[in-house]
Each structure stands twice: as C-alpha cells, then as structure tokens.
Design a protein around this motif. Structure first.
Motif, PDB file in Angstrom:
ATOM      1  N   THR A  37      29.297  -5.366   0.572  1.00 52.89           N
ATOM      2  CA  THR A  37      28.624  -6.393   1.379  1.00 52.89           C
ATOM      3  C   THR A  37      27.111  -6.309   1.214  1.00 52.89           C
ATOM      4  N   ASP A  38      26.563  -5.096   1.095  1.00 57.27           N
ATOM      5  CA  ASP A  38      25.126  -4.961   0.837  1.00 57.27           C
ATOM      6  C   ASP A  38      24.754  -5.576  -0.510  1.00 57.27           C
ATOM      7  N   LYS A  39      25.577  -5.329  -1.516  1.00 58.30           N
ATOM      8  CA  LYS A  39      25.333  -5.888  -2.846  1.00 58.30           C
ATOM      9  C   LYS A  39      25.388  -7.424  -2.790  1.00 58.30           C
ATOM     10  N   TYR A  40      26.327  -7.960  -2.009  1.00 59.52           N
ATOM     11  CA  TYR A  40      26.418  -9.417  -1.836  1.00 59.52           C
ATOM     12  C   TYR A  40      25.134  -9.945  -1.182  1.00 59.52           C
ATOM     13  N   LYS A  41      24.658  -9.269  -0.148  1.00 63.22           N
ATOM     14  CA  LYS A  41      23.453  -9.720   0.551  1.00 63.22           C
ATOM     15  C   LYS A  41      22.248  -9.763  -0.393  1.00 63.22           C
ATOM     16  N   ARG A  42      22.165  -8.791  -1.310  1.00 60.65           N
ATOM     17  CA  ARG A  42      21.034  -8.736  -2.235  1.00 60.65           C
ATOM     18  C   ARG A  42      21.148  -9.737  -3.379  1.00 60.65           C
ATOM     19  N   THR A  43      22.369  -9.968  -3.860  1.00 63.08           N
ATOM     20  CA  THR A  43      22.536 -10.820  -5.054  1.00 63.08           C
ATOM     21  C   THR A  43      23.084 -12.208  -4.741  1.00 63.08           C
ATOM     22  N   GLU A  72      31.403  -6.952   8.746  1.00 69.38           N
ATOM     23  CA  GLU A  72      31.708  -7.350   7.374  1.00 69.38           C
ATOM     24  C   GLU A  72      32.687  -8.521   7.365  1.00 69.38           C
ATOM     25  N   TYR A  73      33.624  -8.501   8.302  1.00 68.98           N
ATOM     26  CA  TYR A  73      34.600  -9.582   8.464  1.00 68.98           C
ATOM     27  C   TYR A  73      33.879 -10.894   8.775  1.00 68.98           C
ATOM     28  N   GLN A  74      32.943 -10.855   9.711  1.00 67.18           N
ATOM     29  CA  GLN A  74      32.188 -12.055  10.077  1.00 67.18           C
ATOM     30  C   GLN A  74      31.355 -12.554   8.899  1.00 67.18           C
ATOM     31  N   LEU A  75      30.757 -11.638   8.140  1.00 65.98           N
ATOM     32  CA  LEU A  75      29.992 -12.003   6.956  1.00 65.98           C
ATOM     33  C   LEU A  75      30.890 -12.708   5.937  1.00 65.98           C
ATOM     34  N   ALA A  76      32.108 -12.200   5.750  1.00 68.97           N
ATOM     35  CA  ALA A  76      33.055 -12.808   4.805  1.00 68.97           C
ATOM     36  C   ALA A  76      33.457 -14.206   5.263  1.00 68.97           C
ATOM     37  N   LEU A  77      33.700 -14.372   6.558  1.00 69.72           N
ATOM     38  CA  LEU A  77      34.064 -15.699   7.077  1.00 69.72           C
ATOM     39  C   LEU A  77      32.978 -16.714   6.752  1.00 69.72           C
ATOM     40  N   ILE A  78      31.733 -16.327   6.973  1.00 70.99           N
ATOM     41  CA  ILE A  78      30.609 -17.237   6.743  1.00 70.99           C
ATOM     42  C   ILE A  78      30.345 -17.410   5.244  1.00 70.99           C
ATOM     43  N   GLY A  79      30.249 -16.296   4.524  1.00 69.38           N
ATOM     44  CA  GLY A  79      29.884 -16.335   3.109  1.00 69.38           C
ATOM     45  C   GLY A  79      30.906 -17.023   2.220  1.00 69.38           C
ATOM     46  N   LEU A  80      32.179 -16.944   2.600  1.00 66.69           N
ATOM     47  CA  LEU A  80      33.234 -17.549   1.784  1.00 66.69           C
ATOM     48  C   LEU A  80      33.784 -18.835   2.410  1.00 66.69           C
ATOM     49  N   ASN A  81      33.119 -19.321   3.450  1.00 69.81           N
ATOM     50  CA  ASN A  81      33.544 -20.542   4.150  1.00 69.81           C
ATOM     51  C   ASN A  81      35.010 -20.475   4.549  1.00 69.81           C
ATOM     52  N   MET A  82      35.393 -19.343   5.140  1.00 72.18           N
ATOM     53  CA  MET A  82      36.778 -19.145   5.568  1.00 72.18           C
ATOM     54  C   MET A  82      36.912 -19.452   7.047  1.00 72.18           C
ATOM     55  N   GLU A  83      38.071 -19.921   7.410  1.00 71.73           N
ATOM     56  CA  GLU A  83      38.426 -20.066   8.821  1.00 71.73           C
ATOM     57  C   GLU A  83      39.105 -18.771   9.245  1.00 71.73           C
ATOM     58  N   ASP A  84      39.062 -18.462  10.519  1.00 71.21           N
ATOM     59  CA  ASP A  84      39.719 -17.267  11.036  1.00 71.21           C
ATOM     60  C   ASP A  84      41.202 -17.286  10.676  1.00 71.21           C
ATOM     61  N   ASP A  85      41.822 -18.467  10.735  1.00 71.29           N
ATOM     62  CA  ASP A  85      43.244 -18.591  10.398  1.00 71.29           C
ATOM     63  C   ASP A  85      43.504 -18.277   8.934  1.00 71.29           C
ATOM     64  N   ASP A  86      42.598 -18.695   8.036  1.00 69.76           N
ATOM     65  CA  ASP A  86      42.758 -18.409   6.608  1.00 69.76           C
ATOM     66  C   ASP A  86      42.823 -16.911   6.383  1.00 69.76           C
ATOM     67  N   TRP A  87      41.963 -16.203   7.083  1.00 64.35           N
ATOM     68  CA  TRP A  87      41.901 -14.749   6.951  1.00 64.35           C
ATOM     69  C   TRP A  87      43.227 -14.130   7.377  1.00 64.35           C
ATOM     70  N   LEU A  88      43.672 -14.502   8.547  1.00 68.65           N
ATOM     71  CA  LEU A  88      44.887 -13.923   9.102  1.00 68.65           C
ATOM     72  C   LEU A  88      46.090 -14.227   8.228  1.00 68.65           C
ATOM     73  N   PHE A  89      46.149 -15.422   7.688  1.00 74.62           N
ATOM     74  CA  PHE A  89      47.315 -15.806   6.905  1.00 74.62           C
ATOM     75  C   PHE A  89      47.253 -15.295   5.473  1.00 74.62           C
ATOM     76  N   GLY A  90      46.202 -14.572   5.126  1.00 76.66           N
ATOM     77  CA  GLY A  90      46.172 -13.880   3.848  1.00 76.66           C
ATOM     78  C   GLY A  90      47.190 -12.757   3.799  1.00 76.66           C
ATOM     79  N   PHE A  91      47.622 -12.306   4.944  1.00 76.39           N
ATOM     80  CA  PHE A  91      48.585 -11.218   5.035  1.00 76.39           C
ATOM     81  C   PHE A  91      50.041 -11.685   4.877  1.00 76.39           C
ATOM     82  N   LEU A  92      50.258 -12.957   4.606  1.00 69.72           N
ATOM     83  CA  LEU A  92      51.611 -13.504   4.618  1.00 69.72           C
ATOM     84  C   LEU A  92      52.631 -12.693   3.833  1.00 69.72           C
TER      85      LEU A  92
END
Length: 187
Positions: A37-43, A72-92
C-alpha cells in the motif's frame, strides 16, 4: 472482481512456510500489505494495490481479524473503485453454501444463550430468513452471550454474526470464527 484464488492460495502457502522458520505469518502478511500500500501511494500504480488486496484476502482467510487491515481495506475500496459488496463477494469460491431454511440457519448460529442475546434464536432465524427472502439490502448484526470486546461504536460477543444482504446475494459472517456462509435460495 479482484479476488484471485490462485494468488491468495500461493500467499497463504508462502506464509505457512514462514511458521516453520519461527517467523510469524501474521507479521509477514501485515508487513507485505503495508509495503504494497505504501508503494501504491508513492507510485499510484494500481498493480500494487491489487496485490495488497490479495494479501488482505489471505490475511482474513487465515483467520486474522479484519480490523487489523481496516485502513488498507479502505484504501483499496477507494483506489480500485470497489463497493463494499464487491469486496465481500470476492470470497465466493471459499464460502460455504447453506440452504435458506430454519435448520440451515440454526446450524450456523449454533448454541444461543437463552438470556444474553440480541433476540431469541427463533426470532433471529425468522428475521434472517425474511431479510434474505425479501432482499432487504443492508447489514444486520445478531449476537448471543457475554460481550467480550468493545471499541467505540462496535462490540463483539461470544457469538456474533453479521448478515449482509445486497444485489449480489446474501452472506452470513461468523465474526468470532472468521467464517462466511452464503445462502442457497430456493428456485
């Protein structure tokens, strides 16, 4: 969807091997997530963030608490334009499927304290069935037993379950055991 089962399994295998070397898989995963996540923030290269997401999935699947990686979870939601539901359903692929029946839900909820609870078990089962059947979108909490932890606006009880109903489906999460269950609705 950013869940990649092969990548997540590889990460889990790698950190399991660390345990044999007297290193903590938890610390290794937290360090990796932080570095990515630090590397993402820098690049601003989203590939780092996608890899961080895989590490977060592995961290949670290994049973470590989601709260450890909340930032880091919140950063991923914002940075990858994910919805909370998208994240949860990745575990399907890793979610146990249960029937939307009284027996199926009761089996997941397990023993319910007769005095300390959010609602009696039969009411909780009925409430879950109705919310899933009627597709009442939202997140709902059910608990039983003594309160074992509290943090500002949230608490954890001996048995704590979160129901997430969304357009993608419905998932019941056992917060104490980091297990997820998806409902098989009758067709």
């Amino acid at each position: 969807m950013f869940y990649n089962m092969a990548e997540v399994q590889i990460i889990k295998l790698a950190v399991w091997n660390l345990e044999g070397l007297d290193n903590s898989s938890r610390d290794a995963l937290l360090g990796s997530i932080s570095w990515l996540t630090d590397k993402y923030k820098r690049t601003e290269d989203k590939e780092y963030l996608i890899k961080a997401v895989w590490h977060i999935y592995a961290y949670i699947e290994l049973g470590f608490p989601h709260s450890d990686v909340e930032q880091e979870y919140q950063l991923a939601l914002i940075g990858l334009n994910m919805e909370d539901d998208d994240w949860l359903f990745g575990f399907l692929q890793n979610i146990k499927k249960i029937p939307l029946t009284r027996i199926g839900i009761s089996g997941v909820l397990g023993r319910w304290n007769p005095k300390l609870h959010s609602m009696p078990i039969q009411e909780a089962v009925t409430d879950i069935m109705q919310k899933v059947s009627d597709k009442k979108y939202g997140k709902y909490l059910y608990h039983s037993g003594k309160e074992i932890a509290r943090d500002k606006d949230s608490a954890l009880w001996e048995s704590t379950f979160r129901l997430c109903v969304s357009k993608n489906g419905s998932i019941l999460q056992d917060l104490n055991k980091s297990k997820y269950y998806m409902f098989m609705e009758k067709k």
